[in-house]
Design an enzyme around this catalytic site. Structure first.
Site, mmCIF file in Angstrom:
data_model
loop_
_atom_site.group_PDB
_atom_site.id
_atom_site.type_symbol
_atom_site.label_atom_id
_atom_site.label_comp_id
_atom_site.label_asym_id
_atom_site.label_seq_id
_atom_site.Cartn_x
_atom_site.Cartn_y
_atom_site.Cartn_z
ATOM 1 N N HIS A 1 0.509 -1.086 0.068
ATOM 2 C CA HIS A 1 0.211 0.209 0.128
ATOM 3 C C HIS A 1 0.779 1.384 0.286
ATOM 4 O O HIS A 1 0.748 2.194 0.548
ATOM 5 C CB HIS A 1 -0.789 0.361 1.400
ATOM 6 C CG HIS A 1 -2.194 -1.450 1.523
ATOM 7 N ND1 HIS A 1 -2.398 -2.229 1.650
ATOM 8 C CD2 HIS A 1 -3.234 -1.793 0.295
ATOM 9 C CE1 HIS A 1 -3.206 -3.587 1.826
ATOM 10 N NE2 HIS A 1 -3.584 -2.576 0.732
ATOM 11 N N GLY B 1 24.689 0.979 -44.570
ATOM 12 C CA GLY B 1 23.481 1.620 -43.185
ATOM 13 C C GLY B 1 22.711 2.354 -43.717
ATOM 14 O O GLY B 1 22.137 3.268 -43.691
ATOM 15 N N MET C 1 28.098 8.937 -38.380
ATOM 16 C CA MET C 1 30.564 8.537 -38.701
ATOM 17 C C MET C 1 30.620 9.305 -39.685
ATOM 18 O O MET C 1 32.147 9.963 -39.936
ATOM 19 C CB MET C 1 30.124 7.549 -38.132
ATOM 20 C CG MET C 1 30.275 6.826 -38.396
ATOM 21 S SD MET C 1 30.321 4.492 -38.654
ATOM 22 C CE MET C 1 31.378 4.474 -38.196
#
Length: 558
Positions: free
Chosen positions: A220, A473, A482
């Site tokens: 509680h 990518g 990068m």
């Protein structure tokens, strides 16, 4: 604290309506916050109705355990507040038949009073009703008598045993006897790492320091039996198990069911860590864990922390736990077996060429790069946290350790060194950095394989590495990745005049300009793209990492 509620005074009803809407097997009383099985038999054919409940805020308890094989109904009060006597009585009238009802009550004063009075009123009306009180909180063993302990998560296992006994057709006295025996056989103890916030209160129930925890709390939002310094999960579990095993009088050869219960704010990852430690601790004592579960079973709103419950088993009680049940929150199963481990297939043994004239230089440069990545871990983590998930520093530090671990023979030639480092980084670094660096190094190694490692060869290898990253990518210069450091660096190295070290310095300068420019770029790929303009203002972490190892190479080359 922000909460996804409308009116705190209606939050319980809104919650129950959503639960019932999502579960066709459940129904809701119109005038009371009571959830019932949707298709109960006619009263004359009903088995003993096992009912439970209490204040809301413990979800999925108690309504999540309504269903065949468990509860016939559940009564919800306001958050952390007992339901009224009339609500409990309404549930008994709606769910029970001539065979009567059993009320499973956690040992809190309000619940005992309201459920107890409702049981008396229902019995007077002709519906025989009994009450079983669960008082499983072993943390109170030195504070109050056993009969005065709180009822916490072990109550869920009592629901299962009593529900299965009722479903098997036992009469009220027999169901009561099994429920009482189950309640006497279960012990629990919890730990909290923080407080929860009751919607109507709007602020946490207590405050904990950053390195503190509460041991032995209820459900509680209250404080525990004692406050203690924060400790690793294994040490916390060891403390809890010591209390539970001693309080229950468990010994080698005893059989138990184990329930690892989240208090609402603890992710499954951490509950599995706790379960692992609890299983290990019990097995070390030769206590047989016949059934085990981990998850959120009886919570305290969003409190971070957990409890562990152990129920002593015999063959009959184990059969009740295994009996079919289709309540929404009951996971079923729980059968355990020794941990299965499969041997990891080994990679083919590496074949190392005879050391070439650059072997010592290649090894020295690689070690310089590893040291630089380790030294910049914190800085890269901080940059990555601005627009990413904050793991870049740790990932590259792991990569550095993998490079250090390579045998010196791996650096025999430029191609073998690049290929070995590609494999090391691929294995050591998860996320996106590992594949990007591995594919770049492999692309460069392929260019240098069987080729003289002169200035033109290194320049071609650098360009191939950059192209491989873009192909993998899908990024291009200007996307804030990068590549914004690598692409200009590779072009500068290929076109610069003078000896190799001077050309590399030109490449470093170009990379520095490219990395700095990313601070003003809007990201188009990766996690940073989700932030849009909010990611701007600081350079990209991946581009900044390129500077770390490029500068290290420059230092090593002198």
């Amino acid at each position: 604290m922000k909460k996804l509620v409308n009116d705190p005074r209606r939050v319980v009803r809104d919650m129950l309506e959503g639960l019932v809407d999502l579960n066709p097997g459940l129904a809701l009383l119109e005038a009371e916050d009571v959830v019932l099985r949707a298709e109960l038999p006619v009263p004359a054919q009903r088995p003993v109705a096992v009912l439970s409940g209490g204040g809301a805020g413990h979800e999925p308890a108690h309504a999540g355990y309504v269903g065949p094989g468990m509860l016939a109904g559940a009564i919800a009060g306001d958050v952390f507040t007992s339901p009224s006597t009339d609500a409990v009585l309404a549930a008994i009238r709606a769910a029970a038949g001539p065979r009567g009802a059993l009320l499973v009550v956690k040992n809190y004063t309000g619940d005992r009073l309201n459920f107890g009075l409702a049981a008396a009123l229902a019995t007077a009306e002709g519906i025989p009703t009994r009450v079983v009180v669960v008082a499983d909180d072993a943390a109170l063993h030195a504070t109050v008598d056993r009969a005065q302990r709180r009822g916490i998560a072990g109550t869920v296992l009592v629901h299962k045993v009593a529900g299965a006994a009722a479903e098997a057709g036992l009469d009220l006295d027999a169901v009561l006897a099994e429920a009482e025996a189950a309640a006497a056989a279960v012990v629990s103890m919890g730990v909290a790492l923080g407080a929860c916030t009751v919607p109507a209160a709007g602020q946490p129930g207590f405050e904990l320091g950053a390195e503190e925890m509460e041991l032995g709390l209820g459900i509680h939002g209250e404080q525990g039996v004692r406050r203690a310094p924060m400790a690793p999960a294994d040490a916390i579990v060891a403390t809890i198990l010591e209390t539970l095993v001693a309080d229950a009088g468990l010994a080698a050869g005893d059989q138990v069911a184990m329930l690892v219960n989240g208090l609402g704010g603890t992710p499954p990852m951490e509950l599995s860590v706790v379960a692992r430690a609890a299983l290990a601790g019990l097995r070390a004592r030769s206590i047989v864990v016949a059934r085990g579960w981990a998850g959120n079973f009886m919570t305290a709103l969003e409190m971070p922390g957990c409890s562990i419950s152990l129920m002593r088993l015999d063959a009959a009680r184990l059969a009740r736990l295994d009996a079919p049940a289709s309540a929404p929150a009951w996971p079923g199963g729980g059968v355990l077996a020794p941990r299965a481990l499969v041997a990891t297939p080994a990679a083919p043994p590496a074949e190392h060429a005879a050391p070439g004239p650059l072997a010592a230089t290649l090894h020295r440069v690689a070690m310089e790069v590893a040291a630089a990545l380790e030294a910049e871990e914190a800085a890269l983590t901080a940059l990555d946290s601005h627009a990413g998930d904050g793991d870049l520093g740790l990932s590259l530090a792991r990569g550095a350790a993998a490079i250090r671990a390579l045998p010196q023979a791996a650096f025999a030639t430029p191609a073998s060194a690049l290929e070995a480092m590609a494999g090391a980084l691929r294995r050591a670094i998860a996320g996106s950095s590992g594949p990007f660096y591995a594919t770049a190094l492999l692309g460069a190694a392929q260019v240098l394989e069987g080729r003289e490692a002169n200035r033109a060869g290194w320049a071609a290898a650098f360009r191939a590495a950059v192209a491989a990253i873009g192909e993998l990518g899908g990024a291009k210069p200007g996307d804030r990745t990068m590549l914004d450091a690598l692409h200009p660096a590779a072009e500068a190295f290929a076109t610069a005049q003078g000896p190799g070290p001077a050309a590399w310095q030109a490449a470093v300068a170009a990379a520095e300009r490219g990395a700095a420019a990313t601070a003003g770029m809007r990201p188009r790929l990766g996690r940073a793209a989700y932030l849009g303009d909010r990611a701007m203002g600081q350079p990209d972490a991946g581009a900044s990492a390129v500077l770390v190892w490029m500068r290290a190479i420059a230092r090593s080359l002198g």
